[in-house]
Design an enzyme around this catalytic site. Structure first.
Site, PDB file in Angstrom:
ATOM      1  N   MET A   1      45.231  -6.719  -0.082  1.00 57.37           N
ATOM      2  CA  MET A   1      45.783  -8.036   0.104  1.00 57.37           C
ATOM      3  C   MET A   1      46.205  -8.552  -1.264  1.00 57.37           C
ATOM      4  O   MET A   1      45.394  -8.627  -2.174  1.00 57.37           O
ATOM      5  CB  MET A   1      44.723  -8.925   0.731  1.00 57.37           C
ATOM      6  CG  MET A   1      45.152 -10.331   0.900  1.00 57.37           C
ATOM      7  SD  MET A   1      44.092 -11.338   1.944  1.00 57.37           S
ATOM      8  CE  MET A   1      42.486 -11.106   1.273  1.00 57.37           C
ATOM      9  N   CYS A   2      47.474  -8.890  -1.424  1.00 56.74           N
ATOM     10  CA  CYS A   2      48.019  -9.396  -2.676  1.00 56.74           C
ATOM     11  C   CYS A   2      48.719 -10.719  -2.413  1.00 56.74           C
ATOM     12  O   CYS A   2      48.931 -11.107  -1.271  1.00 56.74           O
ATOM     13  CB  CYS A   2      49.020  -8.409  -3.261  1.00 56.74           C
ATOM     14  SG  CYS A   2      48.307  -6.792  -3.627  1.00 56.74           S
ATOM     15  N   GLY A   3      49.095 -11.396  -3.466  1.00 61.48           N
ATOM     16  CA  GLY A   3      49.881 -12.617  -3.353  1.00 61.48           C
ATOM     17  C   GLY A   3      51.246 -12.398  -3.971  1.00 61.48           C
ATOM     18  O   GLY A   3      51.349 -11.854  -5.072  1.00 61.48           O
ATOM     19  N   ARG A  30      44.159 -14.193  -3.150  1.00 60.80           N
ATOM     20  CA  ARG A  30      44.621 -12.956  -2.515  1.00 60.80           C
ATOM     21  C   ARG A  30      44.603 -11.770  -3.476  1.00 60.80           C
ATOM     22  O   ARG A  30      44.878 -10.648  -3.067  1.00 60.80           O
ATOM     23  CB  ARG A  30      46.017 -13.156  -1.945  1.00 60.80           C
ATOM     24  CG  ARG A  30      46.039 -14.180  -0.819  1.00 60.80           C
ATOM     25  CD  ARG A  30      47.407 -14.269  -0.194  1.00 60.80           C
ATOM     26  NE  ARG A  30      47.876 -13.002   0.328  1.00 60.80           N
ATOM     27  CZ  ARG A  30      47.678 -12.570   1.563  1.00 60.80           C
ATOM     28  NH1 ARG A  30      46.994 -13.293   2.417  1.00 60.80           N
ATOM     29  NH2 ARG A  30      48.173 -11.414   1.946  1.00 60.80           N
ATOM     30  N   CYS A  76      50.236 -11.318  -7.642  1.00 59.68           N
ATOM     31  CA  CYS A  76      48.843 -11.185  -8.077  1.00 59.68           C
ATOM     32  C   CYS A  76      48.220 -10.097  -7.218  1.00 59.68           C
ATOM     33  O   CYS A  76      48.407 -10.045  -6.014  1.00 59.68           O
ATOM     34  CB  CYS A  76      48.076 -12.506  -8.024  1.00 59.68           C
ATOM     35  SG  CYS A  76      48.116 -13.399  -6.480  1.00 59.68           S
TER      36      CYS A  76
END
Length: 160
Positions: A1-3, A30, A76
């Site tokens: 899970m990334c942003g 995230r 991120c």
């Protein structure tokens, strides 16, 4: 899970860096492993900065001053594959066949299928990139660039 955050400002003299920084700060839950940002200035030059750590630590004042342009992309990272190396941070950038930067939230799983669809010259380049996750990410950027180049060629052929 990334942003992931992307921004295009209508005013060509505006700078997207602070708004992308703010968005990444909000999205940081995230991914707290690394953060990066790519911006494009009025001369179509790409400015890239990425580091390990929290968003507030990844961008220093001098970095923000260098990240000029009215459009940009921020990421991120929450690592699910690869290592915690800064080399794994995004956005990714490739200059071949022309400058393309991208960020994603996933893993490239169909490398073999993609290789069979591309030309022999590209296959050699792609084969070198198969080594690890970071290289798969670079391959994704390469393929995005090739797809864009193909669309441009189709548009040019349609005009001719």
């Amino acid at each position: 899970m990334c942003g992931i955050s992307a921004l295009l400002l209508a005013d060509g003299d505006s700078h997207a860096n602070q708004l992308i920084f703010d968005a990444l700060t909000i999205l940081q839950h995230r991914g707290q492993d690394a953060a990066g940002m790519a911006t494009v200035d009025s001369q179509n030059r790409v400015h890239l900065q990425k580091r390990n750590g929290l968003v507030k630590d990844a961008f220093q004042q001098a970095d923000m001053e260098d990240l000029v342009g009215n459009m940009g992309l921020g990421h991120c990272r929450y690592p699910t594959a690869g290592t915690s190396s800064c080399a794994e941070a995004q956005p990714l950038y490739t200059s071949y066949p022309f400058g393309v930067s991208c960020a994603h939230n996933g893993t490239l799983t169909n490398v073999a299928e993609l290789e069979t669809r591309e030309s022999a010259a590209v296959q050699e380049h792609m084969h070198k990139l198969r080594v690890d996750q970071r290289k798969n990410d670079e391959m994704r950027s390469l393929l995005a660039g090739l797809n864009m180049q193909g669309m441009n060629m189709q548009m040019m052929n349609g005009l001719g």
